[in-house]
Design a protein around this motif. Structure first.
Motif, PDB file in Angstrom:
ATOM      1  N   HIS A 137       0.864  -1.173   0.000  1.00 38.80           N
ATOM      2  CA  HIS A 137       0.000   0.000   0.000  1.00 38.80           C
ATOM      3  C   HIS A 137       0.908   1.234   0.000  1.00 38.80           C
ATOM      4  O   HIS A 137       1.842   1.297   0.814  1.00 38.80           O
ATOM      5  CB  HIS A 137      -0.852  -0.040   1.262  1.00 38.80           C
ATOM      6  CG  HIS A 137      -2.040   0.866   1.246  1.00 38.80           C
ATOM      7  ND1 HIS A 137      -2.730   1.166   2.392  1.00 38.80           N
ATOM      8  CD2 HIS A 137      -2.674   1.523   0.246  1.00 38.80           C
ATOM      9  CE1 HIS A 137      -3.746   1.966   2.098  1.00 38.80           C
ATOM     10  NE2 HIS A 137      -3.728   2.204   0.803  1.00 38.80           N
ATOM     11  N   CYS A 191      -9.432   5.320   6.341  1.00 37.20           N
ATOM     12  CA  CYS A 191      -9.321   5.039   4.908  1.00 37.20           C
ATOM     13  C   CYS A 191      -9.938   6.153   4.069  1.00 37.20           C
ATOM     14  O   CYS A 191      -9.411   6.501   3.007  1.00 37.20           O
ATOM     15  CB  CYS A 191      -9.999   3.710   4.576  1.00 37.20           C
ATOM     16  SG  CYS A 191      -9.501   2.363   5.660  1.00 37.20           S
ATOM     17  N   CYS A 194     -13.432  -1.557   6.384  1.00 37.52           N
ATOM     18  CA  CYS A 194     -12.528  -1.746   5.235  1.00 37.52           C
ATOM     19  C   CYS A 194     -11.463  -2.806   5.523  1.00 37.52           C
ATOM     20  O   CYS A 194     -11.117  -3.599   4.649  1.00 37.52           O
ATOM     21  CB  CYS A 194     -11.840  -0.439   4.870  1.00 37.52           C
ATOM     22  SG  CYS A 194     -12.945   0.993   4.809  1.00 37.52           S
ATOM     23  N   CYS A 225     -11.676  -6.845   5.040  1.00 32.79           N
ATOM     24  CA  CYS A 225     -11.279  -7.534   3.790  1.00 32.79           C
ATOM     25  C   CYS A 225      -9.874  -7.126   3.350  1.00 32.79           C
ATOM     26  O   CYS A 225      -9.080  -7.971   2.970  1.00 32.79           O
ATOM     27  CB  CYS A 225     -12.247  -7.217   2.659  1.00 32.79           C
ATOM     28  SG  CYS A 225     -13.889  -7.893   2.911  1.00 32.79           S
ATOM     29  N   HIS A 226      -9.620  -5.826   3.361  1.00 30.81           N
ATOM     30  CA  HIS A 226      -8.312  -5.356   2.888  1.00 30.81           C
ATOM     31  C   HIS A 226      -7.312  -5.339   4.031  1.00 30.81           C
ATOM     32  O   HIS A 226      -7.644  -4.996   5.150  1.00 30.81           O
ATOM     33  CB  HIS A 226      -8.411  -3.906   2.371  1.00 30.81           C
ATOM     34  CG  HIS A 226      -9.313  -3.763   1.192  1.00 30.81           C
ATOM     35  ND1 HIS A 226      -9.005  -4.225  -0.053  1.00 30.81           N
ATOM     36  CD2 HIS A 226     -10.543  -3.191   1.074  1.00 30.81           C
ATOM     37  CE1 HIS A 226      -9.990  -3.950  -0.895  1.00 30.81           C
ATOM     38  NE2 HIS A 226     -10.943  -3.331  -0.237  1.00 30.81           N
ATOM     39  N   ASP A 227      -6.078  -5.671   3.702  1.00 30.80           N
ATOM     40  CA  ASP A 227      -5.025  -5.460   4.682  1.00 30.80           C
ATOM     41  C   ASP A 227      -4.538  -4.035   4.488  1.00 30.80           C
ATOM     42  O   ASP A 227      -4.240  -3.641   3.367  1.00 30.80           O
ATOM     43  CB  ASP A 227      -3.889  -6.462   4.464  1.00 30.80           C
ATOM     44  CG  ASP A 227      -2.948  -6.471   5.653  1.00 30.80           C
ATOM     45  OD1 ASP A 227      -2.355  -5.404   5.926  1.00 30.80           O
ATOM     46  OD2 ASP A 227      -2.825  -7.512   6.304  1.00 30.80           O
ATOM     47  N   GLY A 284      -0.437  -6.902   0.607  1.00 32.40           N
ATOM     48  CA  GLY A 284      -1.254  -8.041   0.183  1.00 32.40           C
ATOM     49  C   GLY A 284      -0.460  -8.906  -0.776  1.00 32.40           C
ATOM     50  O   GLY A 284       0.665  -8.567  -1.151  1.00 32.40           O
ATOM     51  N   GLY A 286      -5.537  -5.076  -4.925  1.00 28.00           N
ATOM     52  CA  GLY A 286      -6.631  -4.881  -3.994  1.00 28.00           C
ATOM     53  C   GLY A 286      -6.215  -5.172  -2.558  1.00 28.00           C
ATOM     54  O   GLY A 286      -7.066  -5.267  -1.683  1.00 28.00           O
ATOM     55  N   LEU A 287      -4.928  -5.310  -2.292  1.00 26.39           N
ATOM     56  CA  LEU A 287      -4.424  -5.572  -0.942  1.00 26.39           C
ATOM     57  C   LEU A 287      -5.147  -6.750  -0.302  1.00 26.39           C
ATOM     58  O   LEU A 287      -5.593  -6.700   0.839  1.00 26.39           O
ATOM     59  CB  LEU A 287      -4.562  -4.316  -0.062  1.00 26.39           C
ATOM     60  CG  LEU A 287      -3.770  -3.090  -0.536  1.00 26.39           C
ATOM     61  CD1 LEU A 287      -4.139  -1.859   0.272  1.00 26.39           C
ATOM     62  CD2 LEU A 287      -2.268  -3.353  -0.437  1.00 26.39           C
ATOM     63  N   LEU A 288      -5.302  -7.792  -1.100  1.00 26.63           N
ATOM     64  CA  LEU A 288      -6.007  -8.994  -0.647  1.00 26.63           C
ATOM     65  C   LEU A 288      -5.023 -10.164  -0.600  1.00 26.63           C
ATOM     66  O   LEU A 288      -3.982 -10.128  -1.246  1.00 26.63           O
ATOM     67  CB  LEU A 288      -7.140  -9.318  -1.626  1.00 26.63           C
ATOM     68  CG  LEU A 288      -8.300  -8.315  -1.646  1.00 26.63           C
ATOM     69  CD1 LEU A 288      -9.176  -8.521  -2.873  1.00 26.63           C
ATOM     70  CD2 LEU A 288      -9.127  -8.407  -0.376  1.00 26.63           C
TER      71      LEU A 288
END
Ligand code: HEC
Ligand code: HEC
Ligand code: HEC
Ligand code: HEC
Ligand code: HEC
Ligand code: HEC
Ligand code: HEC
Ligand code: HEC
Ligand code: HEC
Ligand code: HEC
Ligand code: HEC
Ligand code: HEC
Ligand code: HEC
Ligand code: HEC
Length: 359
Positions: free
Chosen positions: A214, A235, A262, A265-267, A271, A275-277
């Motif tokens: 990120h 966020c 937020c 799901c997202h870090d 990630g 999508g930082l997943l």
């Protein structure tokens, strides 16, 4: 005619079932079966005492390889401790669940300890090709094939077969000292989720951070999130425009009450994919949608790649039922030919019982 007398004698803390006076039998078997095939660095105890008939019926059997019982049941007659240890586990490793102990262990003798078929990671990569990766920076225990330092090979309570789902997994080897805390905002490390930032197998850099970073994290702008802003505002200070994407009949905005929805799901830091997943998107959904996972795990047939939830669902929000991307049209993205010959569905084909479009 053969007469078996069943006697139980304790040996090395286990109960061994011997069938008759068999001590000489292996010699009989060895007249045709090469004894060399039953030797190695590690010899299974029943072989060492030449008791072939502890496992095999000499003439006929209902089970393949003339085994006395189905393989797993056979092993458990002597390995009761193991049977008891895995009985209560939530997740059994697939090959064990299918009763195939010999996919990992040699039944007679082996060069590896624990009678393993192959050494270290090679045992696992045989079935897990996709995990055999050369990372620019490999984590030492992964590179050295010490898979069992983190994974429970038989089964565990975690779907990733982790021996410990929390920081205990890491703090077994890494000391929670002031130097390490210094790299982590001086937090007490026992309650920190190490896996949210580090890839346990390896990474691009020696720090083993997950690869998609990120922007404010890689810029070391920790303060922008850790100083003042709280909850969702953390966020929204940069992503206010994302709010519009939740503005639908079905959405994921209210899921966490007072907390920050937020980061469920997202870090916020790193990630494995855009999508930082996490690599396996389903990991982010599992805790809240346990029912859906439980149903899938019981199913004999699963849709290929089903844990890439984003193939079908639009996860901030959608007006379509169950947040499908473009409603039932989502299936046509990949199953294009099917739409030519299926039963009519969609707006023009309403279910007469409830007036909903057929899907
Ligand atoms: C007279 C020779 C001979 C003797 C003695 C003998 N076997 Fe065999 N055995 C064979 C042959 C031949 C085969 C089939 C070829 C092979 O797999 O090697 C076989 C196959 C097997 C198999 C594999 C069966 C399968 O379905 O693949 C097992 C298990 C086995 N023997 C166990 C034993 C045991 C235990 C003894 C001692 C009680 C024994 N054998 C004694 C000749 C013998
Ligand atoms: C602890 C249980 C156990 C004992 C004791 C045992 N076996 Fe086996 N044996 C097995 C299992 C399990 C298999 C099947 C392995 C597989 O499917 O890969 C097997 C397979 C075999 C085979 C077939 C090999 C093959 O590759 O298909 C032969 C032959 C055999 N055993 C002979 C013997 C002889 C001879 C003895 C005694 C010296 C003996 N076994 C003792 C469990 C045992
Ligand atoms: C996916 C591979 C795999 C399968 C399948 C598997 N094991 Fe193991 N087993 C291992 C590994 C790896 C070890 C070494 C122990 C460790 O590193 O944690 C081990 C250790 C053992 C041990 C000795 C240590 C202990 O935990 O008691 C026994 C006994 C054992 N296994 C029996 C079995 C039996 C019986 C089955 C079938 C019901 C089975 N294993 C299936 C991988 C496997
Ligand atoms: C007749 C009893 C008996 C049967 C059946 C049996 N075992 Fe064993 N096994 C033993 C004994 C005794 C030991 C040595 C004591 C110990 O380590 O627990 C042992 C040890 C082991 C070990 C550890 C070896 C080591 O290096 O420490 C493994 C792994 C193992 N057995 C796997 C199996 C598997 C897989 C099966 C089924 C194919 C099986 N056993 C069936 C009696 C048995
Ligand atoms: C005989 C094949 C086989 C061997 C050997 C094997 N596995 Fe597996 N393993 C599987 C299968 C099949 C699954 C279930 C995969 C699924 O459901 O998508 C699985 C699942 C897993 C999982 C759960 C995560 C996932 O992908 O579902 C982990 C972690 C894992 N294995 C690690 C190991 C480790 C570590 C070893 C070596 C000690 C090992 N495996 C050896 C077949 C094997
Ligand atoms: C330091 C702990 C650790 C070690 C050592 C380790 N793993 Fe893992 N492994 C994990 C964790 C944690 C996950 C869950 C995925 C994640 O967090 O990225 C995982 C995931 C997996 C999976 C599931 C697929 C995936 O990549 O998500 C497999 C298969 C696997 N590991 C196999 C292995 C094998 C084989 C070895 C040994 C060569 C090994 N692991 C060594 C911690 C470890
Ligand atoms: C079996 C012991 C073991 C376990 C468990 C383990 N590690 Fe490691 N780890 C090591 C060793 C050994 C090294 C390399 C030596 C070193 O630099 O300290 C290392 C290195 C690292 C490094 C790189 C350090 C550097 O100086 O570049 C990070 C980051 C790391 N581990 C994180 C983790 C995390 C996160 C976990 C839990 C998922 C974990 N480790 C679990 C043994 C382990
Ligand atoms: C918020 C993300 C984050 C979390 C959560 C996290 N780490 Fe780190 N970790 C980092 C960063 C950033 C570094 C420093 C990288 C650098 O300095 O190059 C680091 C460095 C490390 C190092 C290497 C230290 C050194 O000597 O250079 C180890 C070991 C480590 N972490 C282990 C852990 C363990 C164990 C946990 C869980 C208790 C954990 N980390 C949780 C982000 C994180
Ligand atoms: C985009 C916002 C954001 C940025 C930038 C950010 N963090 Fe975080 N961080 C969070 C949120 C949200 C949490 C979870 C809530 C909490 O524990 O405060 C968190 C948690 C943590 C945790 C605890 C992890 C856990 O699992 O308990 C550590 C350690 C951490 N951050 C370190 C850092 C470091 C070091 C940096 C800068 C290099 C940084 N963070 C940058 C948002 C951010
Ligand atoms: C200081 C500003 C800032 C804050 C605060 C911030 N972000 Fe970001 N975020 C960015 C920037 C810059 C990018 C990269 C540019 C882009 O793709 O929009 C980004 C990208 C993203 C992405 C997309 C990454 C991709 O692969 O496309 C996600 C998801 C994300 N942020 C989530 C969050 C979440 C969740 C929070 C709150 C924990 C947060 N952001 C807080 C600035 C911020
Ligand atoms: C239910 C899970 C979930 C929640 C909750 C969630 N997101 Fe997302 N978000 C996703 C997924 C999935 C994607 C698409 C990632 C991909 O496919 O690249 C995404 C994408 C994004 C992106 C990338 C740009 C875009 O729209 O494609 C940003 C930025 C973002 N989310 C911010 C947020 C913010 C801010 C929040 C909180 C208000 C939030 N997300 C809450 C799952 C979620
Ligand atoms: C923090 C908990 C949480 C997380 C994480 C989460 N969800 Fe949800 N999800 C919910 C709740 C609560 C609802 C019900 C929302 C509503 O109906 O207003 C929901 C609704 C849904 C629905 C619609 C179900 C229906 O019956 O309409 C789908 C599909 C869904 N989630 C998929 C996902 C996926 C995929 C992920 C991971 C990317 C995910 N969710 C992550 C809590 C969560
Ligand atoms: C191939 C497309 C597809 C994929 C991939 C997919 N879903 Fe779904 N999902 C659907 C459809 C279609 C429904 C509606 C099913 C129904 O009505 O029975 C649904 C329903 C749901 C529901 C509503 C409750 C339920 O269980 O029916 C949830 C929650 C959900 N999905 C979560 C997930 C999660 C989490 C993932 C990823 C791990 C995922 N889905 C992956 C198509 C998909
Ligand atoms: C991202 C692409 C993708 C999407 C979207 C998708 N599928 Fe699939 N589907 C596949 C693939 C690839 C396979 C083959 C999977 C396999 O063989 O494991 C498959 C297999 C199937 C099968 C099994 C067919 C067979 O021949 O075995 C059915 C039924 C199915 N999909 C229905 C659906 C439905 C209904 C939807 C919409 C809710 C959907 N799919 C959405 C890619 C997709």
């Amino acid at each position: 005619m053969m007469f078996f007398s069943r006697l139980k004698i304790p040996l090395f803390g286990l109960v061994i079932i011997l069938f008759g006076a068999t001590a000489g039998l292996a010699a009989d078997c060895y007249t045709c079966h090469d004894p060399a095939a039953f030797q190695g660095q590690v010899v299974h105890e029943p072989i060492a005492v030449k008791n072939c008939l502890a496992c095999h019926a000499p003439h006929v059997s209902r089970h393949e390889k003339l085994l006395l019982q189905r393989e797993q049941e056979l092993c458990f007659t002597c390995h009761e401790k193991l049977a008891a240890a895995i009985a209560g586990k939530k997740v059994l490793h697939a090959p064990l669940r299918d009763g195939r102990c010999s996919s990992c262990h040699k039944p007679h003798a082996a060069e590896q300890k624990y009678l393993l078929q192959r050494v270290g990671g090679e045992l696992c990569f045989e079935c897990h090709q996709e995990s055999r990766k050369e990372y620019p920076a490999s984590h030492a225990p992964f590179a050295e094939g010490q898979c069992s330092s983190c994974h429970a090979a038989h089964g565990g309570d975690d779907h990733r077969l982790l021996k410990d789902a929390g920081s205990g997994l890491c703090l077994d080897c890494h000391e929670d000292n002031s130097r390490l805390r210094g790299k982590h905002l001086d937090r007490e490390l026992t309650t920190v989720d190490c896996l949210s930032c580090h890839n346990p197998h390896g990474g691009e850099k020696p720090s083993l951070l997950r690869v998609v970073s990120h922007a404010p994290f890689s810029e070391q702008n920790c303060q922008v999130c850790h100083a003042e802003a709280q909850g969702i505002d953390t966020c929204l200070q940069c992503h206010a425009s994302a709010l519009a994407s939740f503005n639908y009949a079905h959405n994921h905005l209210g899921i966490q009450g007072e907390g920050n929805p937020c980061v469920s799901c997202h870090d916020p830091h790193v990630g494995d994919r855009s999508g930082l997943l996490p690599n396996n998107v389903g990991t982010a959904c599992r805790d809240c949608h346990a029912d859906t996972f439980a149903r899938q795990e019981k199913s004999l047939h699963k849709h290929g790649n089903w844990e890439t939830c984003t193939d079908c669902h639009q996860l901030h929000g959608s007006n379509d039922v169950v947040m499908l991307k473009q409603g039932h049209q989502v299936c046509n993205v990949c199953h294009d030919q099917h739409k030519a010959f299926i039963h009519p569905i969609g707006e023009d084909a309403r279910d007469p019982r409830n007036q909903q479009p057929m899907d």
